[in-house]
Write an enzyme that holds these catalytic residues in place. Sequence first.
Site, mmCIF file in Angstrom:
data_model
loop_
_atom_site.group_PDB
_atom_site.id
_atom_site.type_symbol
_atom_site.label_atom_id
_atom_site.label_comp_id
_atom_site.label_asym_id
_atom_site.label_seq_id
_atom_site.Cartn_x
_atom_site.Cartn_y
_atom_site.Cartn_z
ATOM 1 N N LYS A 32 -5.957 1.041 -13.086
ATOM 2 C CA LYS A 32 -7.023 0.827 -12.091
ATOM 3 C C LYS A 32 -7.148 2.065 -11.215
ATOM 4 O O LYS A 32 -6.165 2.520 -10.628
ATOM 5 C CB LYS A 32 -6.723 -0.386 -11.214
ATOM 6 C CG LYS A 32 -7.818 -0.611 -10.153
ATOM 7 C CD LYS A 32 -7.626 -1.918 -9.395
ATOM 8 C CE LYS A 32 -6.797 -1.763 -8.159
ATOM 9 N NZ LYS A 32 -7.508 -1.194 -7.007
ATOM 10 N N ASP A 59 -12.459 0.574 -9.781
ATOM 11 C CA ASP A 59 -12.578 -0.411 -8.698
ATOM 12 C C ASP A 59 -13.283 0.215 -7.495
ATOM 13 O O ASP A 59 -12.647 0.603 -6.523
ATOM 14 C CB ASP A 59 -11.141 -0.851 -8.346
ATOM 15 C CG ASP A 59 -11.072 -1.848 -7.209
ATOM 16 O OD1 ASP A 59 -12.076 -2.508 -6.931
ATOM 17 O OD2 ASP A 59 -9.983 -1.965 -6.610
ATOM 18 N N LYS A 61 -16.198 -1.273 -6.071
ATOM 19 C CA LYS A 61 -16.790 -2.365 -5.272
ATOM 20 C C LYS A 61 -18.160 -2.010 -4.699
ATOM 21 O O LYS A 61 -18.361 -1.979 -3.478
ATOM 22 C CB LYS A 61 -15.849 -2.746 -4.120
ATOM 23 C CG LYS A 61 -14.469 -3.220 -4.554
ATOM 24 C CD LYS A 61 -13.667 -3.743 -3.382
ATOM 25 C CE LYS A 61 -12.292 -4.220 -3.769
ATOM 26 N NZ LYS A 61 -11.339 -3.136 -4.091
ATOM 27 N N ASN A 67 -31.792 -1.514 -6.575
ATOM 28 C CA ASN A 67 -32.168 -0.305 -7.311
ATOM 29 C C ASN A 67 -31.082 0.773 -7.246
ATOM 30 O O ASN A 67 -30.783 1.440 -8.238
ATOM 31 C CB ASN A 67 -33.493 0.231 -6.743
ATOM 32 C CG ASN A 67 -34.033 1.367 -7.570
ATOM 33 O OD1 ASN A 67 -34.182 1.225 -8.785
ATOM 34 N ND2 ASN A 67 -34.287 2.499 -6.931
ATOM 35 N N THR A 119 -9.410 -10.569 0.055
ATOM 36 C CA THR A 119 -8.279 -11.369 0.543
ATOM 37 C C THR A 119 -7.934 -11.008 1.993
ATOM 38 O O THR A 119 -7.212 -11.733 2.666
ATOM 39 C CB THR A 119 -7.040 -11.197 -0.350
ATOM 40 O OG1 THR A 119 -6.915 -9.822 -0.679
ATOM 41 C CG2 THR A 119 -7.166 -11.993 -1.627
ATOM 42 N N GLN A 190 0.983 -7.924 1.174
ATOM 43 C CA GLN A 190 0.273 -9.030 0.513
ATOM 44 C C GLN A 190 0.756 -10.331 1.135
ATOM 45 O O GLN A 190 1.925 -10.470 1.469
ATOM 46 C CB GLN A 190 0.560 -9.031 -0.998
ATOM 47 C CG GLN A 190 0.005 -7.832 -1.743
ATOM 48 C CD GLN A 190 -1.495 -7.919 -2.008
ATOM 49 O OE1 GLN A 190 -2.186 -8.795 -1.496
ATOM 50 N NE2 GLN A 190 -2.001 -6.978 -2.783
ATOM 51 N N GLY A 210 0.300 -2.989 -8.313
ATOM 52 C CA GLY A 210 0.440 -1.637 -7.774
ATOM 53 C C GLY A 210 1.877 -1.304 -7.473
ATOM 54 O O GLY A 210 2.670 -0.958 -8.361
ATOM 55 N N ARG A 211 2.248 -1.444 -6.202
ATOM 56 C CA ARG A 211 3.552 -0.986 -5.742
ATOM 57 C C ARG A 211 4.776 -1.536 -6.472
ATOM 58 O O ARG A 211 5.749 -0.784 -6.628
ATOM 59 C CB ARG A 211 3.658 -1.193 -4.222
ATOM 60 C CG ARG A 211 2.768 -0.192 -3.466
ATOM 61 C CD ARG A 211 2.435 -0.665 -2.081
ATOM 62 N NE ARG A 211 1.587 -1.861 -2.111
ATOM 63 C CZ ARG A 211 1.188 -2.514 -1.037
ATOM 64 N NH1 ARG A 211 1.551 -2.095 0.145
ATOM 65 N NH2 ARG A 211 0.412 -3.572 -1.152
HETATM 66 O O1 C5P Z 1 0.437 -2.510 -4.463
HETATM 67 P P1 C5P Z 1 -0.251 -3.819 -4.748
HETATM 68 O O2 C5P Z 1 0.322 -4.545 -5.966
HETATM 69 O O3 C5P Z 1 -0.355 -4.713 -3.545
HETATM 70 O O4 C5P Z 1 -1.720 -3.365 -5.180
HETATM 71 C C1 C5P Z 1 -2.755 -4.287 -5.401
HETATM 72 C C2 C5P Z 1 -4.024 -3.551 -5.713
HETATM 73 O O5 C5P Z 1 -5.084 -4.499 -5.815
HETATM 74 C C3 C5P Z 1 -4.464 -2.551 -4.644
HETATM 75 O O6 C5P Z 1 -5.138 -1.477 -5.320
HETATM 76 C C4 C5P Z 1 -5.424 -3.345 -3.781
HETATM 77 O O7 C5P Z 1 -6.398 -2.536 -3.190
HETATM 78 C C5 C5P Z 1 -6.087 -4.234 -4.833
HETATM 79 N N1 C5P Z 1 -6.653 -5.484 -4.299
HETATM 80 C C6 C5P Z 1 -5.911 -6.423 -3.602
HETATM 81 N N2 C5P Z 1 -6.513 -7.563 -3.134
HETATM 82 C C7 C5P Z 1 -7.821 -7.773 -3.336
HETATM 83 C C8 C5P Z 1 -8.581 -6.826 -4.049
HETATM 84 C C9 C5P Z 1 -7.965 -5.678 -4.517
HETATM 85 O O8 C5P Z 1 -4.715 -6.262 -3.420
HETATM 86 N N3 C5P Z 1 -8.376 -8.888 -2.927
#
Ligand code: C5P
Length: 232
Positions: A32, A59, A61, A67, A119, A190, A210-211
Amino acid sequence: MGKDVIVACDFPSAEKTFEFLDKFEGRKPFVKIGMELYYAEGPSIVKEIKKRGHKIFLDLKLHDIPNTVKKAMSVLSSLDVDICNLHASGTIRMMEAALEGLTREDGTRPLLIAVTQLTSTDSESMQKDLLINEPIDKVVMHYALNAKKAGLDGVVCSPLEAGKVHSVCGSDFLTVTPGVRFADGDIGDQKRVMTPAQAKIEGSDYIVVGRPITAAQDPVAAYERCVREFVD
Ligand code: C5P
């Protein structure tokens, strides 16, 4: 496309990204690319990662008048990404225009998914800032249905919502779910998280991680653990 693990490459530069991707000598992860990396490096980062054999979820968004979104999507389509996205709050008309822009002359196109409510938006900010008074899960399902009506392929949502989205929009409608953590891992910022194995049980089609992978001592082992728990 079947179930897969998408690695969020939230890096500030191409150099840091390739330092990370160079570690993967076997299976090439689905990657991503978000706003940070894309705005830092531009289209070349997409082309380079694609050339190395990775699938790409771009990603960015998008959210603008129909248009403008249509024309921007046609540029992204020529970059040959596999998935791209937009905000469902841009209306059904904007989503339809996006699909038109994304569709190439030969009829092929990348998958297009919608963000319902971020979120980071909770009920309070939705009511106070946006004057939306319906419960948040009702809004999420309504936006998901709008995306389906517009012909999109799925939504980004919490793994906790994946089952409900499938029951409302059909099992073929894709759920791409961030907010995934290992049972023994750090949650970080999160709030509502699930393990890859739980996300699989909920019916999520793609997990975005991600992390837990990028910041792991051994990123390849962490990625392989995700694949074992979620895909195999
Ligand atoms: O590091 P982590 O696993 O939290 O990364 C989650 C990824 O998903 C990040 O790139 C974050 O911007 C993206 N994301 C998210 N929640 C959302 C939409 C996108 O965590 N609702």
